[in-house]
Scaffold this motif. Structure first.
Motif, PDB file in Angstrom:
ATOM      1  N   SER A  75      -5.090 -29.626 -38.356  1.00  0.00           N
ATOM      2  CA  SER A  75      -4.619 -28.359 -37.814  1.00  0.00           C
ATOM      3  C   SER A  75      -4.022 -27.439 -38.874  1.00  0.00           C
ATOM      4  O   SER A  75      -4.305 -26.231 -38.902  1.00  0.00           O
ATOM      5  CB  SER A  75      -3.599 -28.610 -36.703  1.00  0.00           C
ATOM      6  OG  SER A  75      -3.353 -27.433 -35.975  1.00  0.00           O
ATOM      7  N   ALA A  76      -3.204 -27.973 -39.769  1.00  0.00           N
ATOM      8  CA  ALA A  76      -2.567 -27.142 -40.797  1.00  0.00           C
ATOM      9  C   ALA A  76      -3.609 -26.537 -41.734  1.00  0.00           C
ATOM     10  O   ALA A  76      -3.508 -25.362 -42.125  1.00  0.00           O
ATOM     11  CB  ALA A  76      -1.549 -27.961 -41.583  1.00  0.00           C
ATOM     12  N   THR A  77      -4.615 -27.333 -42.093  1.00  0.00           N
ATOM     13  CA  THR A  77      -5.671 -26.820 -42.963  1.00  0.00           C
ATOM     14  C   THR A  77      -6.460 -25.722 -42.264  1.00  0.00           C
ATOM     15  O   THR A  77      -6.808 -24.706 -42.872  1.00  0.00           O
ATOM     16  CB  THR A  77      -6.630 -27.953 -43.382  1.00  0.00           C
ATOM     17  OG1 THR A  77      -5.881 -29.007 -43.965  1.00  0.00           O
ATOM     18  CG2 THR A  77      -7.660 -27.452 -44.376  1.00  0.00           C
ATOM     19  N   PHE A  78      -6.735 -25.916 -40.978  1.00  0.00           N
ATOM     20  CA  PHE A  78      -7.442 -24.883 -40.228  1.00  0.00           C
ATOM     21  C   PHE A  78      -6.662 -23.580 -40.240  1.00  0.00           C
ATOM     22  O   PHE A  78      -7.227 -22.502 -40.469  1.00  0.00           O
ATOM     23  CB  PHE A  78      -7.682 -25.335 -38.786  1.00  0.00           C
ATOM     24  CG  PHE A  78      -8.344 -24.280 -37.941  1.00  0.00           C
ATOM     25  CD1 PHE A  78      -9.722 -24.136 -37.955  1.00  0.00           C
ATOM     26  CD2 PHE A  78      -7.600 -23.418 -37.149  1.00  0.00           C
ATOM     27  CE1 PHE A  78     -10.347 -23.151 -37.193  1.00  0.00           C
ATOM     28  CE2 PHE A  78      -8.204 -22.436 -36.393  1.00  0.00           C
ATOM     29  CZ  PHE A  78      -9.575 -22.307 -36.414  1.00  0.00           C
ATOM     30  N   ASP A  79      -5.353 -23.657 -40.007  1.00  0.00           N
ATOM     31  CA  ASP A  79      -4.528 -22.445 -39.983  1.00  0.00           C
ATOM     32  C   ASP A  79      -4.530 -21.758 -41.345  1.00  0.00           C
ATOM     33  O   ASP A  79      -4.559 -20.523 -41.434  1.00  0.00           O
ATOM     34  CB  ASP A  79      -3.099 -22.789 -39.571  1.00  0.00           C
ATOM     35  CG  ASP A  79      -2.996 -23.197 -38.108  1.00  0.00           C
ATOM     36  OD1 ASP A  79      -3.916 -22.862 -37.335  1.00  0.00           O
ATOM     37  OD2 ASP A  79      -2.005 -23.854 -37.742  1.00  0.00           O
ATOM     38  N   MET A  80      -4.509 -22.534 -42.409  1.00  0.00           N
ATOM     39  CA  MET A  80      -4.534 -21.970 -43.762  1.00  0.00           C
ATOM     40  C   MET A  80      -5.844 -21.237 -44.013  1.00  0.00           C
ATOM     41  O   MET A  80      -5.858 -20.103 -44.515  1.00  0.00           O
ATOM     42  CB  MET A  80      -4.344 -23.076 -44.796  1.00  0.00           C
ATOM     43  CG  MET A  80      -4.403 -22.596 -46.239  1.00  0.00           C
ATOM     44  SD  MET A  80      -4.352 -23.965 -47.417  1.00  0.00           S
ATOM     45  CE  MET A  80      -5.991 -24.693 -47.154  1.00  0.00           C
ATOM     46  N   ILE A  81      -6.949 -21.861 -43.642  1.00  0.00           N
ATOM     47  CA  ILE A  81      -8.262 -21.241 -43.856  1.00  0.00           C
ATOM     48  C   ILE A  81      -8.419 -20.007 -42.971  1.00  0.00           C
ATOM     49  O   ILE A  81      -9.023 -19.007 -43.379  1.00  0.00           O
ATOM     50  CB  ILE A  81      -9.374 -22.263 -43.589  1.00  0.00           C
ATOM     51  CG1 ILE A  81      -9.355 -23.341 -44.675  1.00  0.00           C
ATOM     52  CG2 ILE A  81     -10.747 -21.592 -43.530  1.00  0.00           C
ATOM     53  CD1 ILE A  81     -10.298 -24.491 -44.432  1.00  0.00           C
ATOM     54  N   ALA A  82      -7.875 -20.053 -41.764  1.00  0.00           N
ATOM     55  CA  ALA A  82      -7.962 -18.904 -40.860  1.00  0.00           C
ATOM     56  C   ALA A  82      -7.297 -17.673 -41.462  1.00  0.00           C
ATOM     57  O   ALA A  82      -7.705 -16.536 -41.195  1.00  0.00           O
ATOM     58  CB  ALA A  82      -7.314 -19.246 -39.522  1.00  0.00           C
ATOM     59  N   ARG A  83      -6.275 -17.883 -42.308  1.00  0.00           N
ATOM     60  CA  ARG A  83      -5.572 -16.768 -42.947  1.00  0.00           C
ATOM     61  C   ARG A  83      -6.243 -16.305 -44.241  1.00  0.00           C
ATOM     62  O   ARG A  83      -5.874 -15.281 -44.812  1.00  0.00           O
ATOM     63  CB  ARG A  83      -4.121 -17.165 -43.242  1.00  0.00           C
ATOM     64  CG  ARG A  83      -3.281 -17.440 -42.002  1.00  0.00           C
ATOM     65  CD  ARG A  83      -1.819 -17.570 -42.357  1.00  0.00           C
ATOM     66  NE  ARG A  83      -1.556 -18.707 -43.237  1.00  0.00           N
ATOM     67  CZ  ARG A  83      -1.249 -19.935 -42.815  1.00  0.00           C
ATOM     68  NH1 ARG A  83      -1.186 -20.189 -41.515  1.00  0.00           N
ATOM     69  NH2 ARG A  83      -1.016 -20.909 -43.674  1.00  0.00           N
ATOM     70  N   SER A  84      -7.225 -17.065 -44.705  1.00  0.00           N
ATOM     71  CA  SER A  84      -7.935 -16.712 -45.926  1.00  0.00           C
ATOM     72  C   SER A  84      -9.048 -15.717 -45.631  1.00  0.00           C
ATOM     73  O   SER A  84      -9.569 -15.654 -44.516  1.00  0.00           O
ATOM     74  CB  SER A  84      -8.528 -17.979 -46.556  1.00  0.00           C
ATOM     75  OG  SER A  84      -9.397 -17.661 -47.624  1.00  0.00           O
ATOM     76  N   THR A  85      -9.425 -14.951 -46.638  1.00  0.00           N
ATOM     77  CA  THR A  85     -10.564 -14.038 -46.479  1.00  0.00           C
ATOM     78  C   THR A  85     -11.878 -14.709 -46.868  1.00  0.00           C
ATOM     79  O   THR A  85     -12.940 -14.112 -46.721  1.00  0.00           O
ATOM     80  CB  THR A  85     -10.389 -12.784 -47.348  1.00  0.00           C
ATOM     81  OG1 THR A  85     -10.359 -13.160 -48.737  1.00  0.00           O
ATOM     82  CG2 THR A  85      -9.112 -12.043 -46.980  1.00  0.00           C
TER      83      THR A  85
END
Length: 258
Positions: A148-158
């Motif tokens: 989940s944390a990795t998903f949230d990080m990638i979601a904030r990336s361009t």
């Protein structure tokens, strides 16, 4: 080695050793099978669900029907990994290059797409139905919390590796597809995909594009990026215009994949 070339119509494809054309959604077709293609409706398969899973029905078929192969990958009839960015099938990665690369890294991926002015989450929600995406976030938080944390990080990336394209060794492929189909099947249980039409009906396939990097990063897999060989030229002016319209005029009719 089997690098699946996902196809839904007859089209000239690479003839290099190790590549296997596969007709996706064969179970749904009322036409004759594509010549020299393996249909994705043999053995254990989800061919009938191609409307929702896109090219992932080829990955599912490979997961259960190509377990004796050392290396598994997925490309598209119009899009391959290449030694350089081009429109020439002569530039497609050879078996020798693939094998030597996978002695050094875990996964071959396409070069990252950078949307610059919006995050991956914003880009997805501007282009697709929201409920499947938001449900996927819930599934990750509730059933796959380690991701989940990795998903949230990638979601904030361009930036992200897209197209559901990858090549990896069999053991990693099994682990990746366990995760991928586990998440998507739970989303499908919570969201009635038949309520959608057009491209939104294919949401599970589009969601998968957001999961590959999540699996790679969470599991500390090493990667090497390769440029794309695209057999058809992209109208970047049209594509860029549609991208800006989706971002700044979100209520307009959306044109995403063309």
């Amino acid at each position: 080695m089997k690098i699946l070339i996902a196809m839904h119509k007859a089209y000239p494809v690479s003839k290099l050793a190790g590549y296997l054309p596969i007709q996706v959604g064969a179970e749904l077709s009322d036409q004759a099978l594509i010549q020299d293609c393996v249909p994705d409706n043999t053995g254990k398969n989800i061919s009938r669900l191609n409307t929702y899973y896109n090219e992932l029905t080829a990955l599912y078929w490979a997961k259960y029907n190509l377990q004796d192969e050392d290396i598994i990958g997925l490309v598209h009839y119009r899009r391959y990994f290449g030694n350089r960015a081009s429109h020439d099938l002569n530039d497609v990665l050879t078996e020798e290059t693939i094998r030597s690369t996978l002695k050094e890294v875990d996964v071959i991926v396409p070069k990252k797409r950078d949307y610059f002015i919006e995050t991956q989450e914003q880009h997805y929600l501007n282009a697709h139905a929201e409920l499947p995406y938001l449900t996927m976030k819930e599934v990750l938080a509730e059933s796959y919390s380690e991701y989940s944390a990795t998903f949230d990080m990638i979601a904030r990336s361009t930036k992200a590796h897209l197209f559901n394209m990858s090549i990896m060794r069999q053991a990693d492929f099994q682990l990746y597809t366990d995760f991928l189909f586990g998440v998507l099947e739970e989303v499908a249980q919570r969201v009635d995909m038949t309520q959608y039409s057009g491209q939104d009906q294919r949401s599970l396939g589009f969601l998968a594009e957001r999961l590959m990097d999540v699996w790679i990063l969470t599991n500390n897999k090493t990667i090497r990026e390769f440029p794309l060989v695209t057999t058809e030229k992209t109208n970047w002016l049209d594509k860029g215009t549609q991208f800006l319209l989706r971002k700044f005029l979100p209520n307009m009719k959306k044109r995403t994949h063309f």
